[in-house]
Design an enzyme around this catalytic site. Sequence first.
Site, short mmCIF file in Angstrom:
data_model
loop_
_atom_site.label_atom_id
_atom_site.label_comp_id
_atom_site.label_asym_id
_atom_site.label_seq_id
_atom_site.Cartn_x
_atom_site.Cartn_y
_atom_site.Cartn_z
N SER A 1 0.84 -1.20 0.00
CA SER A 1 0.00 0.00 0.00
C SER A 1 0.87 1.24 0.00
CB SER A 1 -0.90 0.01 1.23
OG SER A 1 -1.48 1.30 1.38
N TYR B 1 -3.16 0.26 9.69
CA TYR B 1 -3.07 -0.21 8.31
C TYR B 1 -1.70 0.11 7.71
CZ TYR B 1 -4.30 -0.87 3.40
OH TYR B 1 -4.32 -1.30 2.10
N1 NAP Z 1 -8.64 -0.78 -2.48
C1 NAP Z 1 -7.59 0.02 -2.32
O1 NAP Z 1 -7.64 1.24 -2.54
C2 NAP Z 1 -6.27 -0.57 -1.88
C3 NAP Z 1 -5.17 0.26 -1.87
C4 NAP Z 1 -3.94 -0.25 -1.48
C5 NAP Z 1 -3.85 -1.57 -1.09
N2 NAP Z 1 -4.95 -2.37 -1.11
C6 NAP Z 1 -4.78 -3.77 -0.72
O2 NAP Z 1 -5.33 -4.60 -1.72
C7 NAP Z 1 -5.72 -5.86 -1.14
C8 NAP Z 1 -7.13 -6.20 -1.60
O3 NAP Z 1 -8.00 -5.22 -1.12
P1 NAP Z 1 -9.38 -4.83 -1.83
O4 NAP Z 1 -9.39 -3.36 -1.92
O5 NAP Z 1 -9.60 -5.67 -3.04
O6 NAP Z 1 -10.41 -5.20 -0.65
P2 NAP Z 1 -11.69 -6.14 -0.56
O7 NAP Z 1 -12.54 -5.97 -1.77
O8 NAP Z 1 -12.27 -5.89 0.77
O9 NAP Z 1 -11.07 -7.61 -0.63
C9 NAP Z 1 -10.33 -8.14 0.44
C10 NAP Z 1 -10.22 -9.63 0.24
O10 NAP Z 1 -9.43 -10.17 1.30
C11 NAP Z 1 -10.13 -11.28 1.86
N3 NAP Z 1 -9.78 -11.46 3.27
C12 NAP Z 1 -9.88 -10.55 4.27
N4 NAP Z 1 -9.50 -11.10 5.43
C13 NAP Z 1 -9.14 -12.39 5.16
C14 NAP Z 1 -8.68 -13.47 5.94
N5 NAP Z 1 -8.49 -13.37 7.27
N6 NAP Z 1 -8.42 -14.65 5.32
C15 NAP Z 1 -8.61 -14.77 3.99
N7 NAP Z 1 -9.05 -13.79 3.19
C16 NAP Z 1 -9.32 -12.61 3.78
C17 NAP Z 1 -11.61 -10.91 1.67
O11 NAP Z 1 -12.45 -12.06 1.68
P3 NAP Z 1 -13.24 -12.59 2.98
O12 NAP Z 1 -13.71 -11.39 3.75
O13 NAP Z 1 -14.33 -13.42 2.39
O14 NAP Z 1 -12.25 -13.41 3.73
C18 NAP Z 1 -11.56 -10.33 0.27
O15 NAP Z 1 -11.60 -11.34 -0.70
C19 NAP Z 1 -5.57 -5.67 0.37
O16 NAP Z 1 -4.36 -6.26 0.81
C20 NAP Z 1 -5.51 -4.17 0.54
O17 NAP Z 1 -4.81 -3.79 1.71
C21 NAP Z 1 -6.15 -1.89 -1.49
#
Ligand code: NAP
Length: 251
Positions: A154, A167
């Site tokens: 991130s 975070y």
């Molecule tokens: N969106 C952004 O702007 C952004 C920016 C920088 C970095 N990121 C990073 O990108 C990654 C994906 O995020 P996203 O934005 O796509 O969020 P998201 O749509 O909320 O997806 C998160 C995913 O992680 C899974 N997850 C959460 N806790 C888990 C656990 N304990 N075990 C297994 N799976 C788990 C969730 O599934 P379940 O809840 O079903 O387990 C879901 O599939 C993350 O690492 C986030 O920090 C996102």
Amino acid sequence: MNTTSFARDKGAAPLAGKVAVITGGGRGIGRAIAHAYADAGAAVVVAARSSEELDAVVRSIEAHGGKALACRVDVTDYANVEAMYAQAVEHFGGVDIVLANAGLGTPGGPIETANLDAWKRTFEVNLYGALHTARAAIAPLRKRGGGKLIMTGSGSRHRPMPGLSAYATSKLALWMLTQTLAIEVQDANISVNELIQGPVRTEMTGFGKVAFPPGEWMKEPEDVVPLAMFLATQPLVGPTAQSFSLMRRAG
Ligand SMILES: NC(=O)c1ccc[n+]([C@@H]2O[C@H](COP(=O)([O-])OP(=O)(O)OC[C@H]3O[C@@H](n4cnc5c(N)ncnc54)[C@H](OP(=O)(O)O)[C@@H]3O)[C@@H](O)[C@H]2O)c1
């Protein structure tokens, strides 16, 4: 072994014959990359806790002629993660690419009043979950003669963001994990790199309600695909211990 041949010269299916494991593959960024890797010819294991979301991704990939497997896993549980790789090997014969993408955004707030349990939970998922995912991948990747570990970082790790300390700190620790592991497994042709996507409209960001730095590129999950594809298709002796970012700010 020809160490420059990883996914080269495969035309429209650059990941043909490869097996990719994507944690957090049920929605958001992980789901978009799962579809893209499957379209590129990989067999894809999508892993998370919500079976319904995983099953929907698998159905969609299969409807497009791809190969996928849903694997219910909580990345905070190391035995769960080991079982995930065992399933990948059993169903598809091995593991070549891992996207450690499962992550948790924590409710913000100043450190003085932050919920300490939420702080710990953030580290359990974002740091220990990624550690489990990377550590348990090493043995199956060694068996294939090498592969890719892509760690979802991130941009918040670059600079202090008041109210987002848990975070950002978890992702900063993940960056050191990435660099250290990269050096430790370099001789096994396993690359370990960080993918920083910047702001993406997903459930985690409340579909754009989170305040991001002004001037940033607000992306859809599909906008992250080209960088994820680049990282998955580099040669075995390609970049490692590097950070690749889609952000528009320095630092
Ligand atoms: N969106 C952004 O702007 C952004 C920016 C920088 C970095 N990121 C990073 O990108 C990654 C994906 O995020 P996203 O934005 O796509 O969020 P998201 O749509 O909320 O997806 C998160 C995913 O992680 C899974 N997850 C959460 N806790 C888990 C656990 N304990 N075990 C297994 N799976 C788990 C969730 O599934 P379940 O809840 O079903 O387990 C879901 O599939 C993350 O690492 C986030 O920090 C996102």
